[in-house]
Design a protein around this motif. Structure first.
Motif, PDB file in Angstrom:
ATOM      1  N   LEU A  67       0.860  -1.180   0.000  1.00 33.00           N
ATOM      2  CA  LEU A  67       0.000   0.000   0.000  1.00 33.00           C
ATOM      3  C   LEU A  67       0.898   1.231   0.000  1.00 33.00           C
ATOM      4  O   LEU A  67       1.703   1.413   0.915  1.00 33.00           O
ATOM      5  CB  LEU A  67      -0.890  -0.010   1.247  1.00 33.00           C
ATOM      6  CG  LEU A  67      -1.982   1.045   1.302  1.00 33.00           C
ATOM      7  CD1 LEU A  67      -2.984   0.849   0.171  1.00 33.00           C
ATOM      8  CD2 LEU A  67      -2.709   0.985   2.630  1.00 33.00           C
ATOM      9  N   ARG A  68       0.779   2.036  -1.037  1.00 28.60           N
ATOM     10  CA  ARG A  68       1.613   3.231  -1.110  1.00 28.60           C
ATOM     11  C   ARG A  68       0.713   4.459  -1.076  1.00 28.60           C
ATOM     12  O   ARG A  68       0.151   4.863  -2.078  1.00 28.60           O
ATOM     13  CB  ARG A  68       2.474   3.206  -2.368  1.00 28.60           C
ATOM     14  CG  ARG A  68       3.584   2.171  -2.236  1.00 28.60           C
ATOM     15  CD  ARG A  68       4.585   2.253  -3.356  1.00 28.60           C
ATOM     16  NE  ARG A  68       5.691   1.338  -3.097  1.00 28.60           N
ATOM     17  CZ  ARG A  68       6.713   1.175  -3.925  1.00 28.60           C
ATOM     18  NH1 ARG A  68       6.782   1.857  -5.050  1.00 28.60           N
ATOM     19  NH2 ARG A  68       7.677   0.344  -3.620  1.00 28.60           N
ATOM     20  N   ALA A  69       0.553   4.981   0.117  1.00 28.29           N
ATOM     21  CA  ALA A  69      -0.345   6.125   0.272  1.00 28.29           C
ATOM     22  C   ALA A  69       0.347   7.243   1.047  1.00 28.29           C
ATOM     23  O   ALA A  69      -0.283   8.143   1.561  1.00 28.29           O
ATOM     24  CB  ALA A  69      -1.615   5.686   0.987  1.00 28.29           C
ATOM     25  N   TRP A 209      10.079  -3.708 -13.570  1.00 29.81           N
ATOM     26  CA  TRP A 209      10.822  -4.446 -12.532  1.00 29.81           C
ATOM     27  C   TRP A 209      11.976  -3.573 -12.039  1.00 29.81           C
ATOM     28  O   TRP A 209      12.655  -2.933 -12.847  1.00 29.81           O
ATOM     29  CB  TRP A 209      11.378  -5.742 -13.147  1.00 29.81           C
ATOM     30  CG  TRP A 209      11.712  -6.839 -12.170  1.00 29.81           C
ATOM     31  CD1 TRP A 209      11.743  -6.774 -10.818  1.00 29.81           C
ATOM     32  CD2 TRP A 209      12.058  -8.194 -12.514  1.00 29.81           C
ATOM     33  NE1 TRP A 209      12.081  -8.003 -10.295  1.00 29.81           N
ATOM     34  CE2 TRP A 209      12.281  -8.890 -11.308  1.00 29.81           C
ATOM     35  CE3 TRP A 209      12.214  -8.883 -13.708  1.00 29.81           C
ATOM     36  CZ2 TRP A 209      12.649 -10.233 -11.271  1.00 29.81           C
ATOM     37  CZ3 TRP A 209      12.579 -10.217 -13.677  1.00 29.81           C
ATOM     38  CH2 TRP A 209      12.794 -10.885 -12.471  1.00 29.81           C
ATOM     39  N   ASN A 210      12.155  -3.576 -10.738  1.00 29.57           N
ATOM     40  CA  ASN A 210      13.233  -2.804 -10.129  1.00 29.57           C
ATOM     41  C   ASN A 210      14.156  -3.759  -9.383  1.00 29.57           C
ATOM     42  O   ASN A 210      13.707  -4.480  -8.503  1.00 29.57           O
ATOM     43  CB  ASN A 210      12.613  -1.781  -9.144  1.00 29.57           C
ATOM     44  CG  ASN A 210      13.634  -0.841  -8.557  1.00 29.57           C
ATOM     45  OD1 ASN A 210      14.748  -0.725  -9.068  1.00 29.57           O
ATOM     46  ND2 ASN A 210      13.266  -0.152  -7.488  1.00 29.57           N
ATOM     47  N   LEU A 211      15.426  -3.769  -9.769  1.00 31.05           N
ATOM     48  CA  LEU A 211      16.399  -4.605  -9.058  1.00 31.05           C
ATOM     49  C   LEU A 211      17.228  -3.682  -8.169  1.00 31.05           C
ATOM     50  O   LEU A 211      17.918  -2.799  -8.681  1.00 31.05           O
ATOM     51  CB  LEU A 211      17.337  -5.330 -10.041  1.00 31.05           C
ATOM     52  CG  LEU A 211      16.738  -5.992 -11.289  1.00 31.05           C
ATOM     53  CD1 LEU A 211      17.840  -6.696 -12.079  1.00 31.05           C
ATOM     54  CD2 LEU A 211      15.635  -6.974 -10.939  1.00 31.05           C
ATOM     55  N   VAL A 236      20.293  -8.492  -2.402  1.00 35.45           N
ATOM     56  CA  VAL A 236      19.450  -8.144  -3.542  1.00 35.45           C
ATOM     57  C   VAL A 236      17.995  -8.068  -3.099  1.00 35.45           C
ATOM     58  O   VAL A 236      17.519  -8.912  -2.343  1.00 35.45           O
ATOM     59  CB  VAL A 236      19.603  -9.187  -4.677  1.00 35.45           C
ATOM     60  CG1 VAL A 236      18.548  -8.972  -5.759  1.00 35.45           C
ATOM     61  CG2 VAL A 236      20.999  -9.125  -5.287  1.00 35.45           C
ATOM     62  N   ASP A 237      17.308  -7.048  -3.587  1.00 43.59           N
ATOM     63  CA  ASP A 237      15.877  -6.853  -3.317  1.00 43.59           C
ATOM     64  C   ASP A 237      15.246  -6.429  -4.629  1.00 43.59           C
ATOM     65  O   ASP A 237      15.590  -5.389  -5.167  1.00 43.59           O
ATOM     66  CB  ASP A 237      15.736  -5.737  -2.271  1.00 43.59           C
ATOM     67  CG  ASP A 237      14.437  -4.961  -2.421  1.00 43.59           C
ATOM     68  OD1 ASP A 237      13.418  -5.566  -2.790  1.00 43.59           O
ATOM     69  OD2 ASP A 237      14.454  -3.743  -2.156  1.00 43.59           O
ATOM     70  N   THR A 238      14.357  -7.244  -5.179  1.00 47.30           N
ATOM     71  CA  THR A 238      13.730  -6.824  -6.430  1.00 47.30           C
ATOM     72  C   THR A 238      12.224  -6.685  -6.267  1.00 47.30           C
ATOM     73  O   THR A 238      11.626  -7.278  -5.367  1.00 47.30           O
ATOM     74  CB  THR A 238      14.012  -7.809  -7.606  1.00 47.30           C
ATOM     75  OG1 THR A 238      13.043  -8.863  -7.592  1.00 47.30           O
ATOM     76  CG2 THR A 238      15.411  -8.367  -7.560  1.00 47.30           C
ATOM     77  N   GLY A 239      11.629  -5.910  -7.143  1.00 45.34           N
ATOM     78  CA  GLY A 239      10.187  -5.714  -7.102  1.00 45.34           C
ATOM     79  C   GLY A 239       9.621  -5.567  -8.503  1.00 45.34           C
ATOM     80  O   GLY A 239      10.024  -4.671  -9.253  1.00 45.34           O
ATOM     81  N   MET A 240       8.710  -6.493  -8.860  1.00 52.69           N
ATOM     82  CA  MET A 240       8.025  -6.408 -10.151  1.00 52.69           C
ATOM     83  C   MET A 240       6.544  -6.140  -9.884  1.00 52.69           C
ATOM     84  O   MET A 240       5.938  -6.792  -9.031  1.00 52.69           O
ATOM     85  CB  MET A 240       8.181  -7.734 -10.907  1.00 52.69           C
ATOM     86  CG  MET A 240       7.336  -7.831 -12.166  1.00 52.69           C
ATOM     87  SD  MET A 240       7.288  -9.512 -12.825  1.00 52.69           S
ATOM     88  CE  MET A 240       8.841  -9.587 -13.677  1.00 52.69           C
TER      89      MET A 240
HETATM   90  N1  SER Z   1      12.254  -2.249  -2.909  1.00 53.03           N
HETATM   91  C1  SER Z   1      12.243  -1.992  -4.314  1.00 53.03           C
HETATM   92  C2  SER Z   1      10.989  -1.302  -4.748  1.00 53.03           C
HETATM   93  O1  SER Z   1      10.084  -1.192  -3.976  1.00 53.03           O
HETATM   94  C3  SER Z   1      12.419  -3.268  -5.066  1.00 53.03           C
HETATM   95  O2  SER Z   1      11.600  -4.233  -4.497  1.00 53.03           O
HETATM   96  O3  SER Z   1      10.910  -0.884  -5.856  1.00 53.03           O
END
Ligand code: SER
Length: 274
Positions: A67-69, A209-211, A236-240
């Motif tokens: 949740l991005r508020a 996708w963010n690596l 490493v932390d990625t987010g798709m």
């Molecule tokens: N933490 C990074 C992001 O939220 C990749 O997961 O974009």
């Protein structure tokens, strides 16, 4: 592929590569006064990145409800105006806790997108951190993208705003490398499928996708300044974005037209007799 199939394919791919499938954490952070709502897959692993907590696995994969508020990287001002920003969404992510680093993260990302999801390389763009007075340029990530097969002219450098990720004012952070997809109908048109649209206006070329190459912890010092110290082990932390990936795979122009969201829109429209 349906949204459910994309989620499952992501989890299965990383499970095949020795990642532990971990459940999404609840939206309210369990034990973190720096965060109101879960805003990324890495939140539940914050203390693991900081070396304060040990788990019996060093690789994980999740589909995290977010949740991005408010707070950092929330893009709240974009919600309702673009085809791709939502307050609530699911983030697919693979994580390494002091195990693999940039090389494998980039190899996995290319392999999954190009060989499994069959995305055309001529529609993909890649961004890397171009450096500033605190952190040097990420030449290593650029070289690794070229090595896996990305065309050099499709790898672009950006500054801190776009290519350095941190979960809040404090906490684990590092340079990032993002992958973008050109959604338009003519990948051969040099004006439509061009660097201008990467981190630029419109919804035709979108980040999928963010690596993040977690290398530092940012702390708030007593004198009011913020300090960057190296993490015990680079991670490493990625987010798709699941809904964005569904829009790509289902050839629709907005997240709202994917099978993940459209049924809700139709249900409400029916109630409203629209
Ligand atoms: N933490 C990074 C992001 O939220 C990749 O997961 O974009």
């Amino acid at each position: 592929m349906t949204g459910n199939e994309i989620r499952q394919a992501f989890l299965d791919y990383f499970e095949r590569h020795e990642h532990k499938v971990v459940h999404s954490s609840p939206l309210l952070p369990a034990n973190d006064p720096t965060l109101l709502f879960i805003n990324a897959g890495m939140n539940q692993f914050k203390d693991v990145f900081l070396g304060l907590e040990k788990r019996d696995y060093s690789r994980a994969v999740t589909s995290q409800k977010c949740l991005r508020a408010g707070g950092k990287h929330n893009d709240l001002d974009e919600v309702g105006k673009t085809a791709r920003h939502q307050t609530f969404f699911e983030m697919l992510g693979n994580f390494s806790f002091g195990d693999y680093f940039k090389k494998e993260a980039i190899e996995y990302a290319w392999d999954l997108l190009v060989n499994e999801f069959k995305l055309a390389p001529e529609r993909l763009w890649f961004s890397v951190f171009e450096g500033d007075d605190e952190v040097p340029p990420d030449d290593e990530a650029r070289a690794l993208w070229e090595k896996v097969g990305a065309a050099p002219e499709r790898i672009l450098g950006f500054g801190r705003k776009d290519n350095f990720w941190q979960m809040g004012d404090t906490g684990p952070c590092g340079p990032s490398s993002e992958i973008f997809h050109y959604m338009g109908d003519d990948p051969l048109d040099p004006e439509k499928n061009s660097p201008y649209w990467v981190n630029g206006p419109g919804d035709t070329t979108i980040e999928i996708w963010n690596l993040v190459f977690m290398q530092f912890n940012r702390t708030h010092e007593k004198d009011g300044t913020f300090k960057l110290t190296p993490l015990p082990a680079p991670s490493v932390d990625t987010g798709m974005g699941l809904e964005r990936m569904a829009a790509v795979m289902q050839h629709v122009e907005t997240n709202y037209e994917t099978d993940l969201i459209k049924p809700f829109v139709e249900f409400v429209a029916e109630l409203a007799n629209a």
